[in-house]
Design a protein around this motif. Structure first.
Motif, PDB file in Angstrom:
ATOM      1  N   ILE A  70      10.705   3.690  -0.444  1.00 23.05           N
ATOM      2  CA  ILE A  70       9.546   4.332   0.214  1.00 23.05           C
ATOM      3  C   ILE A  70       9.010   5.464  -0.657  1.00 23.05           C
ATOM      4  CG2 ILE A  70       8.898   5.856   2.131  1.00 23.05           C
ATOM      5  CD1 ILE A  70      10.614   4.122   3.968  1.00 23.05           C
ATOM      6  N   THR A  71       9.918   6.294  -1.166  1.00 21.98           N
ATOM      7  CA  THR A  71       9.497   7.410  -2.019  1.00 21.98           C
ATOM      8  C   THR A  71       8.766   6.889  -3.251  1.00 21.98           C
ATOM      9  OG1 THR A  71      11.441   8.608  -1.261  1.00 21.98           O
ATOM     10  CG2 THR A  71      10.349   9.469  -3.226  1.00 21.98           C
ATOM     11  N   ALA A  72       9.326   5.844  -3.867  1.00 18.56           N
ATOM     12  CA  ALA A  72       8.710   5.282  -5.073  1.00 18.56           C
ATOM     13  C   ALA A  72       7.344   4.668  -4.747  1.00 18.56           C
ATOM     14  CB  ALA A  72       9.636   4.228  -5.683  1.00 18.56           C
ATOM     15  N   THR A  73       7.231   4.037  -3.589  1.00 20.35           N
ATOM     16  CA  THR A  73       5.960   3.401  -3.222  1.00 20.35           C
ATOM     17  C   THR A  73       4.895   4.452  -2.933  1.00 20.35           C
ATOM     18  OG1 THR A  73       7.192   1.542  -2.305  1.00 20.35           O
ATOM     19  CG2 THR A  73       4.888   1.722  -1.662  1.00 20.35           C
ATOM     20  N   ALA A  74       5.276   5.531  -2.245  1.00 18.71           N
ATOM     21  CA  ALA A  74       4.310   6.607  -1.981  1.00 18.71           C
ATOM     22  C   ALA A  74       3.770   7.142  -3.301  1.00 18.71           C
ATOM     23  CB  ALA A  74       4.975   7.718  -1.174  1.00 18.71           C
ATOM     24  N   ARG A  75       4.673   7.294  -4.284  1.00 19.32           N
ATOM     25  CA  ARG A  75       4.247   7.794  -5.600  1.00 19.32           C
ATOM     26  C   ARG A  75       3.328   6.764  -6.268  1.00 19.32           C
ATOM     27  NH1 ARG A  75       9.010   8.400  -8.087  1.00 19.32           N
ATOM     28  NH2 ARG A  75       9.497  10.164  -6.747  1.00 19.32           N
ATOM     29  N   ALA A  76       3.678   5.499  -6.173  1.00 19.18           N
ATOM     30  CA  ALA A  76       2.860   4.447  -6.807  1.00 19.18           C
ATOM     31  C   ALA A  76       1.448   4.425  -6.211  1.00 19.18           C
ATOM     32  CB  ALA A  76       3.535   3.087  -6.631  1.00 19.18           C
ATOM     33  N   VAL A  77       1.357   4.622  -4.899  1.00 15.21           N
ATOM     34  CA  VAL A  77       0.035   4.587  -4.239  1.00 15.21           C
ATOM     35  C   VAL A  77      -0.805   5.781  -4.688  1.00 15.21           C
ATOM     36  CG1 VAL A  77      -1.157   4.733  -2.009  1.00 15.21           C
ATOM     37  CG2 VAL A  77       0.876   3.269  -2.250  1.00 15.21           C
ATOM     38  N   THR A  78      -0.205   6.966  -4.709  1.00 15.19           N
ATOM     39  CA  THR A  78      -0.991   8.147  -5.109  1.00 15.19           C
ATOM     40  C   THR A  78      -1.304   8.107  -6.608  1.00 15.19           C
ATOM     41  OG1 THR A  78       1.075   9.405  -5.142  1.00 15.19           O
ATOM     42  CG2 THR A  78      -0.318   9.694  -3.232  1.00 15.19           C
ATOM     43  N   ASP A  79      -0.385   7.536  -7.419  1.00 12.92           N
ATOM     44  CA  ASP A  79      -0.693   7.376  -8.852  1.00 12.92           C
ATOM     45  C   ASP A  79      -1.863   6.416  -9.042  1.00 12.92           C
ATOM     46  OD1 ASP A  79       1.325   9.074  -9.523  1.00 12.92           O
ATOM     47  OD2 ASP A  79       2.688   7.524 -10.293  1.00 12.92           O
ATOM     48  N   ARG A  80      -1.881   5.337  -8.254  1.00 12.06           N
ATOM     49  CA  ARG A  80      -2.913   4.305  -8.419  1.00 12.06           C
ATOM     50  C   ARG A  80      -4.299   4.812  -8.011  1.00 12.06           C
ATOM     51  NH1 ARG A  80      -6.577   1.335  -8.506  1.00 12.06           N
ATOM     52  NH2 ARG A  80      -6.733  -0.919  -8.169  1.00 12.06           N
ATOM     53  N   PHE A  81      -4.354   5.563  -6.902  1.00 12.01           N
ATOM     54  CA  PHE A  81      -5.665   5.941  -6.365  1.00 12.01           C
ATOM     55  C   PHE A  81      -5.973   7.444  -6.486  1.00 12.01           C
ATOM     56  CE2 PHE A  81      -4.771   1.986  -3.872  1.00 12.01           C
ATOM     57  CZ  PHE A  81      -5.808   1.225  -4.382  1.00 12.01           C
ATOM     58  N   GLY A  82      -4.959   8.240  -6.823  1.00  8.45           N
ATOM     59  CA  GLY A  82      -5.204   9.674  -6.995  1.00  8.45           C
ATOM     60  C   GLY A  82      -5.243  10.453  -5.699  1.00  8.45           C
ATOM     61  N   ARG A  83      -5.092   9.779  -4.575  1.00 10.14           N
ATOM     62  CA  ARG A  83      -5.140  10.462  -3.282  1.00 10.14           C
ATOM     63  C   ARG A  83      -4.617   9.520  -2.197  1.00 10.14           C
ATOM     64  NH1 ARG A  83     -11.591  10.857  -2.097  1.00 10.14           N
ATOM     65  NH2 ARG A  83     -10.992  11.054   0.091  1.00 10.14           N
ATOM     66  N   LEU A  84      -4.274  10.108  -1.069  1.00  7.09           N
ATOM     67  CA  LEU A  84      -3.880   9.308   0.099  1.00  7.09           C
ATOM     68  C   LEU A  84      -4.450   9.998   1.333  1.00  7.09           C
ATOM     69  CD1 LEU A  84      -2.292   6.928   1.307  1.00  7.09           C
ATOM     70  CD2 LEU A  84      -0.279   8.411   1.393  1.00  7.09           C
ATOM     71  N   ASP A  85      -5.286   9.267   2.065  1.00  5.43           N
ATOM     72  CA  ASP A  85      -5.992   9.842   3.211  1.00  5.43           C
ATOM     73  C   ASP A  85      -5.450   9.392   4.554  1.00  5.43           C
ATOM     74  OD1 ASP A  85      -7.927   9.277   0.821  1.00  5.43           O
ATOM     75  OD2 ASP A  85      -8.819  10.960   1.913  1.00  5.43           O
ATOM     76  N   ALA A  86      -4.778   8.242   4.579  1.00  2.00           N
ATOM     77  CA  ALA A  86      -4.362   7.717   5.882  1.00  2.00           C
ATOM     78  C   ALA A  86      -3.220   6.723   5.744  1.00  2.00           C
ATOM     79  CB  ALA A  86      -5.551   7.048   6.580  1.00  2.00           C
ATOM     80  N   LEU A  87      -2.436   6.645   6.816  1.00  2.00           N
ATOM     81  CA  LEU A  87      -1.362   5.655   6.951  1.00  2.00           C
ATOM     82  C   LEU A  87      -1.602   4.835   8.205  1.00  2.00           C
ATOM     83  CD1 LEU A  87       1.911   7.838   6.653  1.00  2.00           C
ATOM     84  CD2 LEU A  87       0.890   6.405   4.854  1.00  2.00           C
TER      85      LEU A  87
END
Ligand SMILES: NC(=O)c1ccc[n+]([C@@H]2O[C@H](COP(=O)([O-])OP(=O)(O)OC[C@H]3O[C@@H](n4cnc5c(N)ncnc54)[C@H](OP(=O)(O)O)[C@@H]3O)[C@@H](O)[C@H]2O)c1
Length: 242
Positions: A70-87
């Protein structure tokens, strides 16, 4: 398909059912969507469908019972898009063995791990990014998380009831960062999830249930509400539900 707004949504259980319908609806409205589930194939197929329609999707396989992943995936998502607005937390598990007389503790722990602990773990991993944006969290809970349902199962009922508590503490403690969360409680929805019932509903029973698209429309309403508006809890039922 609306051009990308840059807003990013991470969906667990994104490869099928309500998560899949939510991904399609959000991508059509310009959200970048990251989609997770254990099976890679439905995720890559869905990502290709969204991309072909002009949207932006990122398939990230993940078993939500694995906290390091989960930690690695959260990092991958923010690395890919530069931000995270919603879950949107749609990953879920039940079992046909729902009674004290036939459940096993191994299955109990897996259901709690998927439906409850993983919801906390994904929120925990995503919170630093969500705080930056005043993010939105939508937990796909259940009727069983809203009011007691005798047939939902020992583990499932306990897990979904406790999701309500997670969402309330999140709203209470993270409002100062503009984070808002919704406990979304669907009644019967015609998805693969019904295969886990002791008696699997037939086509006639499914025909009067909600569709995944009905839930995606509800999720869109919550996601796209103005930032100062919080929808704490929503119960969505097919008119036919007793
Ligand atoms: N259908 C209903 O009547 C109903 C009613 C109320 C609430 N709900 C809830 O709605 C949510 C979505 O279910 P659905 O009806 O859309 O059914 P679904 O299509 O079966 O979706 C469940 C999703 O969860 C994923 N998942 C299960 N275990 C996982 C794990 N350990 N790690 C990561 N992903 C996992 C599955 O993908 P993989 O198998 O690839 O991992 C699947 O995409 C669930 O939380 C369910 O409890 C369903």
């Amino acid at each position: 398909m609306t051009a990308s707004t840059g807003r990013t949504l991470w969906i667990t259980g994104g490869g099928s059912g309500m998560g899949r319908a939510t991904a399609l609806a959000a991508a059509a409205r310009g959200w970048n969507v990251a989609i997770s589930g254990r099976r890679a194939e439905p995720l890559t197929t869905l990502a290709a469908e969204i991309t072909a329609a002009g949207g932006t999707a990122f398939a990230v396989p993940l078993d939500v019972r694995d906290h390091a992943a989960i930690t690695a995936t959260a990092r991958a998502v923010t690395d890919r898009f530069g931000r995270l607005d919603a879950l949107v937390l749609a990953a879920g598990q039940n079992s046909p063995r729902r009674r004290w007389e036939d459940q096993t503790m191994a299955e109990f722990e897996s259901i709690l791990g998927t439906n409850l602990t993983a919801v906390a773990a994904v929120i925990d991993a995503a919170l630093p990014a969500l705080r930056e944006r005043g993010g939105t969290v939508i937990a796909i809970s259940s009727y069983a998380g809203w009011t007691h349902q005798g047939g939902a199962g020992v583990a499932y009922s306990a897990s979904k009831t406790a999701v309500s508590s997670l969402i309330r503490t999140l709203n209470q403690q993270e409002a100062t960062h503009g984070v808002r969360a919704c406990h979304l409680c669907p009644g019967d929805v015609a998805t693969d999830f019904l295969q886990q019932r002791p008696e699997v509903p037939d086509a006639a029973a499914r025909a009067v249930m909600l569709s995944p698209e009905d839930i995606a429309r509800t999720v869109s309403f919550v996601l796209d509400s103005p930032p100062h508006v919080r929808i704490d809890e929503l119960v969505v039922s097919p008119v036919s539900q007793a």
